[in-house]
Design a protein around this motif. Structure first.
Motif, mmCIF file in Angstrom:
data_model
loop_
_atom_site.group_PDB
_atom_site.id
_atom_site.type_symbol
_atom_site.label_atom_id
_atom_site.label_comp_id
_atom_site.label_asym_id
_atom_site.label_seq_id
_atom_site.Cartn_x
_atom_site.Cartn_y
_atom_site.Cartn_z
ATOM 1 N N ARG A 1 0.674 -1.236 -0.174
ATOM 2 C CA ARG A 1 -0.088 0.059 -0.050
ATOM 3 C C ARG A 1 0.894 1.491 0.099
ATOM 4 N NH1 ARG A 1 0.324 2.611 4.637
ATOM 5 N NH2 ARG A 1 0.228 1.660 6.689
ATOM 6 N N GLN A 2 0.378 2.269 -0.282
ATOM 7 C CA GLN A 2 0.958 3.616 -0.208
ATOM 8 C C GLN A 2 1.213 3.913 1.139
ATOM 9 O OE1 GLN A 2 1.426 6.321 -2.603
ATOM 10 N NE2 GLN A 2 2.602 7.180 -0.970
ATOM 11 N N ALA A 3 2.627 4.361 1.304
ATOM 12 C CA ALA A 3 3.256 4.644 2.887
ATOM 13 C C ALA A 3 2.301 6.065 3.015
ATOM 14 C CB ALA A 3 4.655 4.693 2.727
ATOM 15 N N LEU A 4 2.486 6.261 4.460
ATOM 16 C CA LEU A 4 1.752 7.399 4.931
ATOM 17 C C LEU A 4 2.894 7.951 5.746
ATOM 18 C CD1 LEU A 4 -1.739 5.848 5.781
ATOM 19 C CD2 LEU A 4 -0.992 7.518 4.068
ATOM 20 N N PRO A 5 2.746 9.499 6.060
ATOM 21 C CA PRO A 5 3.782 10.082 7.192
ATOM 22 C C PRO A 5 3.575 9.444 8.483
ATOM 23 C CG PRO A 5 2.600 11.687 5.578
ATOM 24 C CD PRO A 5 1.886 10.382 5.358
#
Length: 161
Positions: A19-23
């Motif tokens: 998945r897209q990484a998040l801060p």
């Protein structure tokens, strides 16, 4: 992978997804990278640098049950691209938890990063690594088809003592 191919999703182990990484993932990513930094396989990154990498970064996560029986994610891999211009980007900080090496997680992370670069219109993507065979299996080569080669000159040590 050629630039006109669509992203091929590789089979992953059960309960693993990319998945897209998040801060908000920065702490988990930092923990994943730490052993590789200690082994001098990866460059050290500050938390701020990791947060910036999440913009075009992907995380491999494994779904596990916590003590209350609720699902939670465990970070088992990470990779990102850093864009230098519309012409070139670099694949950075590729790391996979040792229990998931050789299970398709790393290749899937690279695949997602290459697709992101393609979607952003990047012409070339490079990876600087000692893992020659792995990157060649992902479609990378030592030179581009028109025979461009990278040359390096070290200005300071990679790992200060």
């Amino acid at each position: 992978m050629t630039t006109d191919q669509s992203q091929s999703h590789l089979p992953l182990p059960e309960n693993v997804a990319i998945r897209q990484a998040l801060p908000s993932d920065a702490e988990a990513i930092h923990a994943l990278l730490r052993p590789y930094v200690a082994q001098r396989s990866l460059l050290s990154r500050t938390e701020a640098e990791i947060i910036e990498l999440t913009r075009h970064g992907f995380m491999a996560v494994r779904t596990v049950k916590n003590q209350n029986g609720q699902d939670r994610e465990q970070c088992i891999g990470f990779a990102a691209i850093e864009m230098y211009s519309t012409k070139i980007a670099e694949l950075l900080s590729l790391a996979v938890h040792h229990e998931y090496r050789n299970a398709g997680v790393g290749k899937s992370l690279v695949d997602h990063c290459v697709q992101r670069a393609h979607d952003l219109g990047i012409m070339e993507i490079m990876a600087i690594s000692s893992s020659e065979d792995f990157f060649q299996s992902c479609g990378f080569g030592f030179s581009l088809p028109d025979q461009k080669k990278a040359f390096f000159r070290q200005l300071r040590p990679r790992h200060p003592e």
